[in-house]
Design a protein around this motif. Structure first.
Motif, short mmCIF file in Angstrom:
data_model
loop_
_atom_site.label_atom_id
_atom_site.label_comp_id
_atom_site.label_asym_id
_atom_site.label_seq_id
_atom_site.Cartn_x
_atom_site.Cartn_y
_atom_site.Cartn_z
N GLY A 659 -5.77 -22.99 15.03
CA GLY A 659 -5.76 -21.90 15.99
C GLY A 659 -5.78 -20.54 15.34
O GLY A 659 -5.50 -20.38 14.15
N ILE A 660 -6.11 -19.54 16.15
CA ILE A 660 -6.10 -18.15 15.72
C ILE A 660 -5.56 -17.30 16.85
O ILE A 660 -5.88 -17.51 18.02
N THR A 670 -5.13 -9.07 23.86
CA THR A 670 -4.65 -10.17 23.02
C THR A 670 -5.37 -11.45 23.41
O THR A 670 -5.85 -11.59 24.54
N GLY A 671 -5.41 -12.38 22.49
CA GLY A 671 -6.06 -13.64 22.79
C GLY A 671 -5.76 -14.68 21.74
O GLY A 671 -5.19 -14.38 20.67
N GLU A 711 -9.44 -24.55 23.42
CA GLU A 711 -8.71 -23.78 24.43
C GLU A 711 -8.76 -22.30 24.07
O GLU A 711 -8.56 -21.94 22.90
N THR A 712 -9.02 -21.47 25.04
CA THR A 712 -9.07 -20.02 24.81
C THR A 712 -8.21 -19.30 25.84
O THR A 712 -8.16 -19.69 27.01
N THR A 713 -7.58 -18.24 25.39
CA THR A 713 -6.77 -17.40 26.27
C THR A 713 -7.03 -15.94 25.92
O THR A 713 -7.14 -15.60 24.74
N ALA A 732 -9.51 -20.73 29.46
CA ALA A 732 -10.52 -21.77 29.69
C ALA A 732 -10.31 -22.88 28.66
O ALA A 732 -9.92 -22.62 27.52
N THR A 733 -10.57 -24.09 29.09
CA THR A 733 -10.42 -25.26 28.23
C THR A 733 -11.68 -26.11 28.32
O THR A 733 -12.13 -26.45 29.42
N VAL A 734 -12.24 -26.43 27.17
CA VAL A 734 -13.37 -27.36 27.08
C VAL A 734 -12.83 -28.63 26.44
O VAL A 734 -12.19 -28.58 25.39
#
Length: 960
Positions: A659-660, A670-671, A711-713, A732-734
């Motif tokens: 993760g990052i 932020t993300g 997963e992205t936020t 969003a989640t792939v």
């Protein structure tokens, strides 16, 4: 006074006005040198203030002598500058250290947010969904990447299904482990609905193995830490009362033929129209009503020097949209914290008590309302069957015909009462003799007792002279005792902060059920089923923050379960992760736009032991096998016999995560991005299974799955000022999951996913290389106009014979992508928020249409007297002569976007009482191409779902 004299006098006085009331200009910068947009600049103690523009510039007028100028900005330390006549004040704000030192929960502990190395998300009460929330899970919908929240149905009292990343198991329990204030709940009886949502402070979702391995034996599906609210020390008495009232209606109906359309259809088919009625009855409209819901919450809290107390009382009453359905709940919560020994010893007592009453409607009325003849009247003229019209033959109600939907609802009295008590005592002691050493002990007790009944009117169409009574009762008990030592020390030589944790846990579960049922008009006693098991865990964790740059963490647990034989009772699980806090490097601090940058990675192994089927060392055994029982007085108690699949062991999941975490422009944006890869082996599989593999109905370890995803936020503080704040966030989640091995029987496919229309109809298939929710169907053939040809399918294997060998895997129920988007806006005392949620790439099997939209179902031949049944309007598109269950025509795209909630509120501040008024709309609209009632179907088989509701909620809150 002439005009010239006025002008001279004004020029003479201007310097005095300027001296008394001056103007200040300047620029406000963030710590990274960027302009601080929306920072507040004000004269202390007055309402005189302004905000900075896009370039950080401001102009403050009417500044008196000896004023103090206050500069404030969210996330930065407020600064005060004395005014001594300067016309320009430029300032650079410093980041608020408290923001960087935010503490978040982890398994059996807590950590600074900047030192988190695993994949986890915290959702606080400020971010929760708005509306008439009755289940804690509803607070989370659409709020966290990798967390899918699906409303099980619109049934009163139903909680949503929560999934953390795609489930790795097939027959096992796919629910996360829920831990409430440190007490892990029974995964087969979590009953989150017994918790008052108004008492919840936050959810922390642990998603990857490095975060969950410390809970090893039941952590493969993630861990959800739920923290309830507590009062602060040295705080004033606060009293709040909130009330909400909701009006709800059915979101959508199955579109069926009207009475006139049905009469025309019967005539067009050359059938006997004389057996039709003269009415136009909309049966779906008749069985549903406007639902109502009222929610009350009263909270009192007070903090003293060494004691804090928070008490809450909640009441929820819901009348469902389906007649006779309802839900009522009363909650009592109490949190007490007491410090002793100058704060070295802290005792925390938490209790949650709930009394629930569920009123069950006969949900068979939902399907009956779809097919019941719309030309018939609701009532008959004979007074039989409770006065409701029924299809009859020479002996009574026609057994192969549906019952009158309203007759079903009005002839059933069914209810279940539930009492839930969760108590927890936590003691934390700082051991002064060893600086940095702390002991924490935890004792938890979770008890659930229930009893219910179902009584059918024997004179009704559904209960006609039959066995019509059943009673059930039982209890669930969960007891916990755990303890741990935490040791923190700074290793100056190595510039390292070290934290060590060592502990153990013992948890015992007891479940008991019994009941009575009517047979031959007499009540018979059901056997007493007892299920007792225990878990023993030893766990450890070590964390190192090196030079405020590198963070390393490792955890391990050894678990023993009485559900397995002595040979397989114990297992070891582990996790390790690390992070590089590039935020603290010159590269980031001098970049001019980056404010946060952290790289994370981890791996670990976790387990799974829960499955709905009973297995070795339990009280219920393989179906068809005799059960041993011992008589105690007049009761027979089923005994525990360690036979059957005694070689069972845990499911095992290996998971990797990278993760990052990013921040830009002083964390205005932020993300984070996480990628995971997960392999599960030794699946606990329960039949039916392929020939040559496991025996039908048996249970063994066999098979494996692989899942992966991204997963992205992202979150943005668009406007932040004294009067206006606007933030938006999205996730969003792939994801994908596939079976990589199955039962060892040459990987033969397994038919699962039962559908209506008779025993043995399974529309889904487990097969190697496929998603577990894949559909197994014939490929439908269409004419040149795009209309399906009745009973004509593709000969996929080319042998010129159409049989089951031509069925293929086609589409799947699991979505490829799911996402959420939230906006929160407030202007002074006004606020507005909304949440969108959606998914794409999944399909549903429309079992309502496949079962009823055909002429064979409309004109049944298995009844003594002729009768006709209604059909979905899709019958006019297909003209199918009979049920074509396995046609891919009924596998339909289920992509959707929903506006889950939209809330408007206004705060009316007062001297003694602040009042907040709000109005919220829920499930306001759905964008979808799906032809059924609702595209959001858990499991992918749409068969007379209890419809979800669309509602409007009015709320008032009083804070004293």
């Amino acid at each position: 006074m002439n005009q010239k004299f006025k002008a001279v006098l004004l020029l003479f006085l201007l310097p005095f006005f300027a001296f008394a009331q001056s103007v200040i200009t300047g620029t406000v910068l963030e710590s990274n040198g960027l302009p601080a947009l929306g920072a507040t600049v004000a004269v202390k103690g007055t309402s005189n203030g302004t905000s900075t523009d896009f370039d950080g510039n401001y102009t403050l007028n009417n500044v008196p002598e000896d004023a103090v100028i206050v500069f404030s900005f969210v996330g930065y330390v407020t600064q005060e500058i004395p005014y001594t006549g300067q016309s320009t004040i430029n300032i650079t704000l410093e980041e608020d250290a408290s923001e960087l030192e935010t503490i978040v929960l982890i398994g059996y502990g807590s950590i600074k947010k900047e030192n988190v190395t695993a994949a986890q998300t915290t959702v606080s009460d400020e971010e929760f969904n708005k509306g008439a929330i009755t289940s804690p899970g509803q607070l989370l919908a659409g709020k966290a990447a990798g967390v899918q929240v699906t409303a099980a149905s619109g049934r009163p009292g139903d909680g949503p299904v929560i999934r953390v990343r795609p489930g790795s198991t097939l027959s096992g329990n796919s629910d996360a482990l829920y831990v409430v204030d440190g007490v892990p709940l029974d995964q087969r009886n979590a009953n989150l609905n017994s918790i008052n949502p108004a008492d919840i402070e936050s959810f922390t979702i642990l998603k990857d193995a490095s975060a969950t391995a410390i809970y090893g034996n039941r952590a493969s599906n993630g861990v959800v830490l739920i923290t309830t609210k507590k009062a602060k020390l040295n705080s004033d008495l606060k009293v709040s009362y909130n009330v909400q009232f909701a009006v709800e209606q059915v979101d959508n109906y199955t579109e069926v033929l009207t009475g006139d359309e049905f009469r025309q259809l019967v005539a067009d088919q050359g059938r006997d129209t004389s057996i039709l009625g003269t009415a136009n009855t909309d049966w779906q409209n008749e069985i549903y009503q406007n639902g109502t819901r009222s929610i009350h919450s009263l909270v009192l809290e007070k903090g003293y020097e060494t004691t804090s107390i928070r008490a809450s009382l909640g009441y929820n009453n819901e009348n469902g949209i389906l007649q006779k359905s309802g839900y009522e709940r009363a909650n009592l919560g109490l949190n007490i914290r007491q410090n002793f020994l100058k704060g070295d010893l802290r005792l925390t007592f938490t209790s949650q008590l709930a009394q629930e009453e569920r009123r069950f409607a006969d949900e068979g009325a939902i399907g009956s309302a779809v097919v019941f003849d719309p030309t018939q009247s609701i009532f008959n003229n004979t007074g039989e069957f409770g006065g409701f019209f029924e299809y009859t033959n020479n002996t009574g109600p026609e057994p192969n015909a549906p019952r009158n939907p309203l007759g079903l609802l009005n002839s059933l009295d069914a209810q279940q009462d539930n009492v839930q008590a969760r108590l927890n005592m936590n003691a934390a002691y700082n051991i002064r003799q060893v600086p940095g050493l702390k002991f924490t002990g935890n004792a938890g007790f979770d008890y659930n007792e229930y009893d219910g009944y179902s009584i059918r009117d024997r004179d009704s169409g559904a209960g006609f002279r039959g066995n019509n009574r059943s009673f059930n009762e039982g209890f669930r008990r969960n007891q916990l005792l755990d303890g741990k030592f935490d040791y923190k020390k700074t290793l100056e030589t190595f510039k390292t902060d070290m934290t060590l944790t060592l502990g153990g846990s013992y948890q015992e579960f007891l479940r008991q059920d019994t009941g009575r049922f009517s047979a031959n008009n007499e009540l018979q006693e059901s056997p007493i089923n007892i299920d007792e098991s225990a878990l023993v865990t030893a766990f450890a964790r070590a964390s190192f923050d090196i030079n405020d740059l590198y963070v390393l963490s490792a955890s391990a647990s050894r678990n023993g379960s009485s559900r397995f034989s002595e040979n397989n009772r114990w297992a070891n699980f582990y996790g390790a992760s690390g992070a590089i806090k590039l935020t603290n490097t010159d590269f980031v601090q001098n970049s001019g736009f980056l404010s946060q940058l952290k790289l994370r990675g981890g791996f670990g192994q976790t387990g799974q032991q829960d499955i709905d089927a009973s297995f070795a060392f339990l009280s219920v055994f393989t179906p068809g096998q005799p059960q041993a029982a011992v008589q105690f007085g007049n009761e027979f108690v089923t005994t525990i016999r360690p036979e059957g699949a005694i070689d069972l062991k845990w499911e095992t999941t290996d998971q990797w995560n990278a993760g990052i975490d990013l921040g830009f422009f002083g964390d205005r944006i932020t993300g984070s991005v996480d990628a995971f890869y997960r392999e599960t082996s030794d699946l606990l599989l329960f039949g039916p299974l392929p020939a040559g593999g496991l025996e039908n109905g048996s249970l063994q370890n066999a098979g494996s799955t692989l899942s992966r995803g991204i997963e992205t936020t992202i979150a943005a503080k668009i406007i932040q000022s004294e009067n206006i704040n606007w933030t938006v966030s999205g996730n969003a989640t792939v994801q994908e999951i596939e079976i990589t091995d199955l039962a060892g029987a040459e990987n033969a496919p397994v038919q699962v996913g039962g559908i209506s229309g008779g025993v043995g109809n399974n529309i889904q298939e487990w097969a190697v290389g496929a998603d577990p929710t894949s559909f197994h169907v014939f490929r439908q053939v269409y004419d040149q106009d795009g209309n399906p040809l009745d009973g004509v399918y593709v000969d996929t294997n080319g042998d010129n014979i159409l049989n089951d060998a031509d069925r293929v895997r086609y589409k799947k129920a699991n979505h490829d992508v799911y996402f959420g988007f939230t906006s929160n806006f407030n202007y002074k005392n006004f606020d507005m928020s909304f949440t969108f949620r959606g998914a794409a790439g999944g399909y549903n099997y429309n079992n309502i249409a496949s079962n009823a939209a055909n002429f064979g179902s409309t004109f049944p031949t298995n009844t003594q007297n002729p009768l006709y049944l209604n059909a979905p309007v899709d019958i006019q598109n297909t003209n199918f002569s009979q049920q074509r269950f396995f046609s891919d025509y009924y596998v339909q795209k289920a992509d959707f976007i929903k506006l889950d909630n939209l809330s408007l509120g206004y705060n009316f501040p007062g001297d003694k009482v602040d009042i907040r008024a709000s109005v919220t709309g829920t499930n306001l609209f759905t964008i979808t191409d799906y032809e059924g009632v609702d595209p959001e179907v858990f499991g992918g088989i749409d068969n007379n779902l209890f419809p979800r509701t669309r509602g409007v909620i009015f709320g008032l809150g009083f804070n004293f």
